[in-house]
Design a protein around this motif. Structure first.
Motif, short mmCIF file in Angstrom:
data_model
loop_
_atom_site.label_atom_id
_atom_site.label_comp_id
_atom_site.label_asym_id
_atom_site.label_seq_id
_atom_site.Cartn_x
_atom_site.Cartn_y
_atom_site.Cartn_z
N HIS A 182 -6.52 -2.97 -3.56
CA HIS A 182 -5.06 -3.07 -3.70
C HIS A 182 -4.44 -3.74 -2.48
CE1 HIS A 182 -1.67 -0.65 -5.92
NE2 HIS A 182 -1.53 -1.95 -6.03
N LEU A 183 -4.87 -3.33 -1.27
CA LEU A 183 -4.31 -3.90 -0.04
C LEU A 183 -4.72 -5.36 0.16
CD1 LEU A 183 -4.66 -0.96 2.53
CD2 LEU A 183 -2.53 -1.97 1.68
N ASN A 184 -5.93 -5.70 -0.24
CA ASN A 184 -6.43 -7.07 0.00
C ASN A 184 -6.04 -8.06 -1.09
OD1 ASN A 184 -8.34 -7.37 2.50
ND2 ASN A 184 -8.77 -5.33 1.67
N TRP A 185 -5.86 -7.57 -2.32
CA TRP A 185 -5.56 -8.50 -3.42
C TRP A 185 -4.34 -8.10 -4.25
CZ3 TRP A 185 -10.64 -7.33 -2.00
CH2 TRP A 185 -11.33 -8.39 -1.44
N GLY A 186 -3.61 -7.11 -3.78
CA GLY A 186 -2.34 -6.76 -4.40
C GLY A 186 -2.47 -6.16 -5.79
N ASP A 187 -1.32 -6.09 -6.47
CA ASP A 187 -1.29 -5.52 -7.82
C ASP A 187 -2.17 -6.32 -8.78
OD1 ASP A 187 0.44 -3.48 -7.09
OD2 ASP A 187 2.25 -4.57 -7.70
N LEU A 209 -13.33 7.32 -11.49
CA LEU A 209 -12.39 6.74 -10.53
C LEU A 209 -11.94 7.80 -9.52
CD1 LEU A 209 -10.45 4.45 -9.60
CD2 LEU A 209 -8.80 5.35 -11.28
N GLU A 210 -12.05 7.45 -8.25
CA GLU A 210 -11.51 8.29 -7.18
C GLU A 210 -10.51 7.45 -6.38
OE1 GLU A 210 -13.33 11.13 -3.67
OE2 GLU A 210 -13.98 9.05 -3.76
N PRO A 211 -9.23 7.50 -6.74
CA PRO A 211 -8.24 6.68 -6.05
C PRO A 211 -7.74 7.36 -4.77
CG PRO A 211 -7.21 7.84 -7.86
CD PRO A 211 -8.66 8.24 -7.88
N GLN A 212 -7.48 6.56 -3.75
CA GLN A 212 -6.85 7.09 -2.54
C GLN A 212 -5.36 7.26 -2.78
OE1 GLN A 212 -8.95 4.37 -2.62
NE2 GLN A 212 -9.91 4.05 -0.63
N PRO A 213 -4.73 8.26 -2.15
CA PRO A 213 -3.29 8.46 -2.32
C PRO A 213 -2.50 7.38 -1.59
CG PRO A 213 -4.16 9.99 -0.69
CD PRO A 213 -5.35 9.29 -1.28
N TRP A 214 -1.26 7.18 -2.02
CA TRP A 214 -0.41 6.14 -1.45
C TRP A 214 -0.20 6.34 0.05
CZ3 TRP A 214 1.03 1.43 -1.95
CH2 TRP A 214 2.14 0.95 -1.26
N LYS A 215 -0.10 7.58 0.50
CA LYS A 215 0.18 7.82 1.92
C LYS A 215 -0.95 7.29 2.81
CE LYS A 215 -1.77 12.52 1.92
NZ LYS A 215 -1.49 13.95 2.17
N SER A 216 -2.17 7.16 2.26
CA SER A 216 -3.28 6.65 3.07
C SER A 216 -3.21 5.14 3.24
CB SER A 216 -4.62 7.06 2.46
OG SER A 216 -4.91 6.29 1.30
N TYR A 217 -2.43 4.46 2.39
CA TYR A 217 -2.28 3.01 2.51
C TYR A 217 -1.60 2.64 3.84
CZ TYR A 217 -3.21 2.05 -2.52
OH TYR A 217 -3.77 1.92 -3.77
N GLU A 218 -0.64 3.47 4.23
CA GLU A 218 0.18 3.14 5.40
C GLU A 218 -0.66 2.97 6.66
OE1 GLU A 218 4.12 4.75 7.83
OE2 GLU A 218 3.38 5.82 6.05
N SER A 219 -1.64 3.86 6.86
CA SER A 219 -2.43 3.80 8.09
C SER A 219 -3.35 2.58 8.14
CB SER A 219 -3.26 5.08 8.23
OG SER A 219 -4.13 5.25 7.13
N ARG A 221 -2.48 -0.50 6.52
CA ARG A 221 -1.77 -1.68 6.01
C ARG A 221 -1.84 -2.87 6.95
NH1 ARG A 221 1.99 1.52 8.44
NH2 ARG A 221 3.70 0.52 9.60
N ASN A 222 -2.07 -2.65 8.22
CA ASN A 222 -2.05 -3.74 9.19
C ASN A 222 -3.43 -4.17 9.67
OD1 ASN A 222 0.80 -4.04 9.27
ND2 ASN A 222 0.97 -2.27 10.63
N ALA A 228 -1.18 -6.58 5.28
CA ALA A 228 0.21 -6.32 5.67
C ALA A 228 1.17 -6.94 4.66
CB ALA A 228 0.47 -6.87 7.07
N ALA A 229 0.87 -8.16 4.25
CA ALA A 229 1.73 -8.84 3.28
C ALA A 229 1.67 -8.17 1.92
CB ALA A 229 1.33 -10.31 3.17
N ASN A 230 0.47 -7.83 1.47
CA ASN A 230 0.33 -7.19 0.17
C ASN A 230 0.97 -5.81 0.13
OD1 ASN A 230 -1.05 -9.23 -1.27
ND2 ASN A 230 -2.98 -8.66 -0.29
N TYR A 231 0.85 -5.08 1.23
CA TYR A 231 1.44 -3.74 1.29
C TYR A 231 2.94 -3.79 1.00
CZ TYR A 231 2.98 0.76 3.20
OH TYR A 231 3.55 1.99 3.37
N ARG A 232 3.60 -4.80 1.55
CA ARG A 232 5.05 -4.93 1.35
C ARG A 232 5.42 -5.27 -0.10
NH1 ARG A 232 4.44 -7.56 6.43
NH2 ARG A 232 4.43 -9.63 5.41
N ASN A 233 4.47 -5.88 -0.82
CA ASN A 233 4.78 -6.36 -2.17
C ASN A 233 4.19 -5.50 -3.28
OD1 ASN A 233 6.23 -8.67 -1.28
ND2 ASN A 233 4.29 -9.67 -0.77
N ILE A 234 3.41 -4.48 -2.93
CA ILE A 234 2.80 -3.63 -3.96
C ILE A 234 3.87 -2.85 -4.72
CG2 ILE A 234 1.43 -1.53 -4.27
CD1 ILE A 234 -0.53 -2.63 -2.17
#
Length: 277
Positions: A182-187, A209-219, A221-222, A228-234
């Motif tokens: 998700h972070l590397n290739w977006g939606d 499927l074992e998905p990570q929670p959204w809160k783990s994306y933040e740490s 994202r950079n 970083a770019a994909n995180y802003r657009n997800i």
């Protein structure tokens, strides 16, 4: 005037893993005093026994190998985007076989001679037939030869690969991988992942499927400019994955098996969802 005896910068640069390709990932997952990955406790034998299986984002191959041994797969292929992790996976396979050798003392296994057979897209790395034969000569018990025939690993970028028609699986695993895709290739990359898995599964096939929670994306994202770019657009959140897989991708049923999961370290008690095609 510069002094001749300047001290070099001894501080090590922090290693970055933009795809979640940590070297010791499974060590983070398992609590003290626990020998087996706790996720194996909730997986069911009927999803794997005699089945052709695929493990997306296999990292060092530990859980791939354990599934093959515990649940008696017909075959299981582990794929990972990082060739170093694929090398680790083959080393762990060899080590597992040696340690389970009946009547023999544990041998300190050296790392396999590993050759990068990537094509121009960098999507295909496997253990060569010559290497498999050499291993079989050294470890010739029936159990060992079978394990080498059952388990294989390959370097592949699943989202960007072309999957040949006619190759299908009974069970596909995607454990703690969706965040990195998700972070590397977006939606778009996430939807591609789900759609390709659905196409690769046979009718009645299982998707774990074992998905990570959204809160783990933040740490994370950079870790790169792309993340970083994909995180802003997800726009899609992990809480929407189930609805997307059922209503848009086409899976028929889902079962949440998280409640039976124990012995995971704090931060790794993630939901495990089982979809059926």
């Amino acid at each position: 005037m510069e002094t001749q005896n300047q001290k070099p910068n001894s501080k090590k640069r922090k290693q970055i893993f933009p795809y979640g390709n940590y070297k010791s990932y499974y060590g983070y997952r398992i609590g003290q005093g626990v020998d087996e990955d706790p996720r194996l406790q909730v997986l069911r034998k009927e999803w794997f026994e005699g089945k052709e299986c695929l493990d997306i984002g296999c990292n060092n191959g530990i859980i791939t190998i354990h599934i093959a041994r515990k649940f008696c797969c017909r075959s299981i292929l582990g794929i990972d985007i990082d060739s170093d992790r694929v090398e680790d996976a083959y080393w762990n396979l060899r080590k597992t076989v040696r340690l389970k050798s009946t009547g023999s003392k544990p041998v300190k296994a050296s790392k396999l001679q590993y050759k990068d057979h990537a094509d121009d897209s960098g999507n295909s790395v496997t253990l060569s037939n010559v290497e498999k034969k050499e291993i079989s000569k050294e470890d010739s018990s029936p159990e060992q030869i079978d394990l080498f025939n059952i388990v294989s690993f390959k370097r592949e970028n699943f989202v960007q690969s072309r999957h040949p028609p006619g190759k299908n699986y009974d069970t596909v695993l995607c454990l703690s991988v969706t965040k990195w895709i998700h972070l590397n290739w977006g939606d778009d990359g996430l939807i591609t992942l789900f759609a390709e898995i659905w196409k690769l599964l046979r009718p009645g096939g299982i998707f774990v499927l074992e998905p990570q929670p959204w809160k783990s994306y933040e740490s994370n994202r950079n870790v790169s400019e792309a993340t970083a770019a994909n995180y802003r657009n997800i726009m899609i959140r992990p809480g929407q994955f189930q609805e997307i897989l059922l209503d848009k991708i086409g899976f028929r049923t889902v079962e949440d098996i998280t409640s039976d999961l124990t012995d995971s370290k704090t931060g790794f008690n993630r939901p495990i969802l089982v979809f059926r095609k």
